[in-house]
Design an enzyme around this catalytic site. Structure first.
Site, PDB file in Angstrom:
ATOM      1  N   THR A   1       0.919  -1.238   0.006  1.00  0.00           N
ATOM      2  CA  THR A   1      -0.067  -0.141  -0.051  1.00  0.00           C
ATOM      3  C   THR A   1       0.872   1.358  -0.121  1.00  0.00           C
ATOM      4  OG1 THR A   1      -1.748  -1.183   1.259  1.00  0.00           O
ATOM      5  CG2 THR A   1      -1.839   1.273   1.365  1.00  0.00           C
TER       6      THR A   1
ATOM      7  N   ARG B   1      -4.088  -2.282  14.252  1.00  0.00           N
ATOM      8  CA  ARG B   1      -5.259  -2.969  13.950  1.00  0.00           C
ATOM      9  C   ARG B   1      -6.588  -2.114  14.279  1.00  0.00           C
ATOM     10  NH1 ARG B   1      -3.119  -9.160  14.946  1.00  0.00           N
ATOM     11  NH2 ARG B   1      -2.653  -9.304  12.633  1.00  0.00           N
TER      12      ARG B   1
ATOM     13  N   ILE C   1     -30.749  -3.080   0.378  1.00  0.00           N
ATOM     14  CA  ILE C   1     -32.097  -2.191   0.973  1.00  0.00           C
ATOM     15  C   ILE C   1     -32.379  -1.141  -0.108  1.00  0.00           C
ATOM     16  CG2 ILE C   1     -33.243  -0.645   2.600  1.00  0.00           C
ATOM     17  CD1 ILE C   1     -31.582  -2.485   4.812  1.00  0.00           C
TER      18      ILE C   1
ATOM     19  N   GLU D   1      -4.155  -6.077   7.045  1.00  0.00           N
ATOM     20  CA  GLU D   1      -3.781  -5.997   8.266  1.00  0.00           C
ATOM     21  C   GLU D   1      -4.417  -7.012   9.289  1.00  0.00           C
ATOM     22  OE1 GLU D   1      -1.798  -3.570   8.711  1.00  0.00           O
ATOM     23  OE2 GLU D   1      -1.601  -3.054  10.871  1.00  0.00           O
ATOM     24  N   GLY D   2      -4.224  -8.102   8.699  1.00  0.00           N
ATOM     25  CA  GLY D   2      -4.715  -9.368   9.357  1.00  0.00           C
ATOM     26  C   GLY D   2      -6.142  -9.493   8.710  1.00  0.00           C
TER      27      GLY D   2
END
Lengths: 419, 365
Positions: free
Chosen positions: A174, A273, A370, A396-397
């Site tokens: 990134t 995180r 919706i 990030e996991g």
């Protein structure tokens, strides 16, 4: 200690400012930079750099040091809380733009977490200088995603020149383009490359290296085309006999038989995180607010307070979404509050990411459902947020890796006891 | 500022309640559920911890100030021991807390000292009605003003300890508004069912139907006095209490399932070492943590008088009902066949877990 939910004044002020930025600089340009992937919103970048410099800088993912005035009462630290709120609001504007907010990003965060004071001084000062500057983290490889122990990139010390020679292929970086390639609008950035200094040592042999922009042998080989977050560049980077000065290694150059060095570096994730979770929640909140706005325009009122079995299906969905978004945000707040107060937060940090991954994807998907044809149309940004949201449960996991971390924590299991 | 840890005083209270929950309520829970009987001594011991007493000002016979945050902390811990036992211990709050929140000065002086002053006695409240679309804002039980008195008509369900109640706070519909009326024992037209409610869960808690057939009470028995009261803060306090109780039951289920999974061997390892099981536990824990924060925030907003406090209490209670169902269902699932056997408490947690969707009104903080 006490239980309190009063948003600190500096956070409120910052939110107010950034909401204006989000509404005026991000939302109007959102569609353009989604449709034109790999074009760069320089206006936003330059504006944010100037604005952040005037607010005292910082590298994007690590909080500013709180320097209390002489004689003033020391206030509890809120650096991570400010960051989380800032990220949530910018992501509410446009999460792709947020990801290219100039600063150290994950690369800077790694230096901050694992670097010596000298390294921090040497590598982090640049982010407060005249031009916007970036740093990126190169962890993932084609054969090593969540399983970082499978990283094949190698760093070998050349004893004669005292340089590290790095070889390997990194993907999904990134900000890799803006951190490594030279742009006249940008300052000189760097990438932090994870490599093994002893392939027989597994995780214990893993180290991070600061590789300066323009280092010979290093090349951005590809910019990915993605489902969402298209304003943010995701690079593949190859390193062929890239030479890096000896003191660019983060952590000890010798391998001990423990994995403490690696664990120390992984602690970076405990801090980042909840911040990634915050970025997801910004997207979810944008989608929920848009949904409520459109429903209201169409004369649909949400009757809060009624028993569940008296509500329409749409009302139930909206109320569930409110519960999800608010509780997910509170988990982020708790995790960053713990980080600010130096409490170990591995559990809360991963939980906040698990929850945010679930909530962000569910809320955006439900909102599109919706709103029917309106939800599916590119006339509105909702379909974009649906695409942007998905990455929250991955980077990030992944949700699964974070479930593993949470499970190990609550079971008191090590990585070998619960694989 | 944000802050996410109980203060010292709250922690001491939580510890005291936790000790009682683990050492007294939990060991008695299975037998109580099977025999549909809670030992009087067990209830008295919980009462002596003094949750209600500590939230009643000295002027009315207690020794502290009410705090919704402290209340939800205590309720979670108490319900962690056993839901029926917790509700029984806290039943007098159903009568006293609305008086604390909305009662007139005369009502506070008249009732609070006798409720909090001595041993646990059955003071209770009647909110729920036996209708699928029961709505606390649209009660079928009515109150009308006739000749300077309120006349109550209707039927209430799930009223704890109604049989021996000293007094019941009955909620009724007065011109479209939900209002409380203090109904003393033995008044004409008040009939408590002989049979107790037989339910999916909560079998140890004595719950009754109560019929009101032209029950007349003086105007001064209207909660808040002649001018009445706002029902919203009372309902919100019930909702956060319900959410907190749901957290306690869910936490009990998670803890039991976690311990079981760390013991139970299958395919050469503990089942907790299997991702399929470990992920269930991780999701249960995450769900609980999320709803706990929502409940705490709602409680804090009620304490600090935030404009959206009642709304958040509604969200917390709604989220908690789903959370409790999900977590207690998973709790049984982790134990597999053993989870379905009544020797293990997880099936009771699951039956109790369903109740939070419809039983707001059995607890208040």
């Amino acid at each position: 200690m006490t239980i309190e939910f009063e948003t600190p004044k500096p956070v409120v002020q910052m939110q107010t400012v950034l909401q204006t930025v989000a509404e005026n600089m991000m939302r109007p340009a959102s569609r353009e930079f989604d449709e034109n992937e790999h074009s760069i919103p320089w206006n936003y970048i330059e504006f944010m750099h100037t604005a952040m410099k005037s607010m005292g800088g910082g590298n994007g993912l690590t909080p500013r040091e709180d320097k209390p005035k002489e004689g003033a009462e020391k206030r509890p630290p809120i650096g991570y809380q400010l960051l989380a709120a800032q990220i949530e609001m910018l992501a509410w504007g446009d999460v792709g733009f947020y990801l290219i907010t100039p600063g150290g990003g994950l690369g800077g965060a790694a230096v901050q977490a694992a670097g010596t004071p000298e390294q921090r001084a040497k590598f982090l000062a640049r982010f407060a200088e005249e031009k916007p500057t970036y740093a990126a983290m190169c962890m993932t490889e084609a054969g090593a995603g969540s399983d970082t122990s499978a990283i094949r990139t190698k760093a070998v010390l050349d004893e004669s020149t005292k340089e590290w020679i790095i070889n390997g292929e990194k993907i999904f970086v990134t900000g890799g383009d803006k951190s490594f390639n030279a742009y006249e609008q940008l300052g000189k950035g760097f990438i932090v490359v994870w490599a093994s200094i002893d392939p027989t040592a597994g995780r214990a042999g893993m180290r991070a290296f600061v590789v300066e922009s323009g280092t010979p042998g290093v090349k951005v080989t590809k910019l990915e085309h993605k489902m969402g977050i298209r304003a943010s560049d995701t690079a593949a980077i190859s390193l062929v006999d890239a030479r890096v000065p000896f003191d660019h290694i983060l952590g000890s150059p010798t391998v001990e038989k423990t994995t403490t060095g690696f664990k120390g570096a992984m602690a970076t994730f405990d801090a980042t995180r909840p911040l990634v979770a915050a970025s997801g929640i910004g997207v979810a909140r944008a989608a929920l607010e848009f949904l409520k706005e459109k429903l209201a325009e169409n004369g649909v009122q949400i009757r809060y307070g009624l028993p569940r079995n008296k509500l329409t299906s749409v009302e139930r969905d909206v109320i569930d979404m409110e519960i999800m978004v608010r509780s997910a945000w509170l988990m982020v707040l708790k995790a960053v509050w713990m980080a600010d107060n130096k409490k170990p937060n591995a559990l809360e940090s991963s939980m906040s990411k698990v929850r945010a991954g679930d909530v962000t994807t569910k809320v955006t998907q439900k909102a599109v459902e919706i709103l029917g044809p309106l939800g599916y149309s590119r006339e509105f940004l909702l379909e974009k947020w649906f695409r942007d949201a998905k990455i929250t449960d991955i980077y990030e996991g992944t949700g699964q890796i974070n479930r593993l971390v949470v499970a190990r924590q609550i079971l008191g299991y090590s990585g070998s006891e619960l694989r | 500022m944000y802050s996410f840890e109980p203060n010292e005083e709250q922690q001491m209270l939580v510890d005291a309640v936790g000790k009682y929950a683990a050492n007294d309520l939990r060991p008695a829970a299975h037998e109580a559920e099977e025999s549909r009987e809670l030992p009087k001594k067990l209830i008295s011991k919980g009462w002596e911890i003094g949750l209600l007493q500590a939230s009643t000002p000295e002027a009315y016979g207690g020794f502290g100030e009410r705090s919704t945050v402290t209340g939800v902390l205590a309720v979670e811990e108490m319900a962690f021991g056993d839901l029926a036992g917790a509700y029984a211990v806290m039943t007098p709050s159903l009568f006293a807390t609305p008086i604390l929140l909305a009662g007139s000065e005369e009502q506070k002086k008249q009732y609070l000292p006798e409720v909090v002053g001595g041993d646990w006695r059955p003071y209770t409240a009647a909110l729920i009605e036996f209708a699928f679309d029961f709505d606390a804002h649209a009660l079928r039980t009515s109150a009308t003003l006739e000749g300077g008195e309120y006349v109550l008509n209707g039927e209430k369900a799930y009223v704890p300890f109604a049989k021996d109640a000293e007094a019941i706070l009955v909620y009724a519909n007065l011109d479209g508004q939900t209002q409380g009326f203090i109904v003393p024992k033995g008044v004409a037209g008040l009939a408590v069912s002989e049979e107790r409610e037989k339910l999916l869960g909560l079998n140890a808690l004595p719950l009754y139907r109560v019929k009101l057939d032209g029950v007349r009470v003086p105007v001064s028995n209207r909660l808040g006095g002649e001018m009445g009261h706002d029902f919203e803060p009372i309902l919100a306090s019930m909702r956060v209490a319900s959410a907190a109780a749901a957290l306690g039951v869910a936490k009990a289920s998670l803890e039991y399932a976690t311990n079981y999974a760390k013991e139970r061997q299958a395919f050469g390892m503990k089942i907790a070492q299997k991702q399929a099981v470990a992920f269930m536990l991780a999701e249960m824990a995450t769900e609980i943590a999320a709803i706990r924060l929502l409940t705490w925030e709602a409680a804090w907003k009620l304490d600090t008088g935030k404009a959206d406090a009642a709304m958040e209490a509604y969200l917390a209670a709604t989220g908690a009902a789903d959370m409790a169902m999900m977590v207690t269902d998973r709790g049984v699932q982790v134990l597999g066949g053993h989870g379905y056997i009544r020797e293990h408490p997880v099936e009771m947690f699951m039956r109790n877990g369903r109740g939070f969707a419809m039983l707001t009104g059995l607890a208040i903080v």
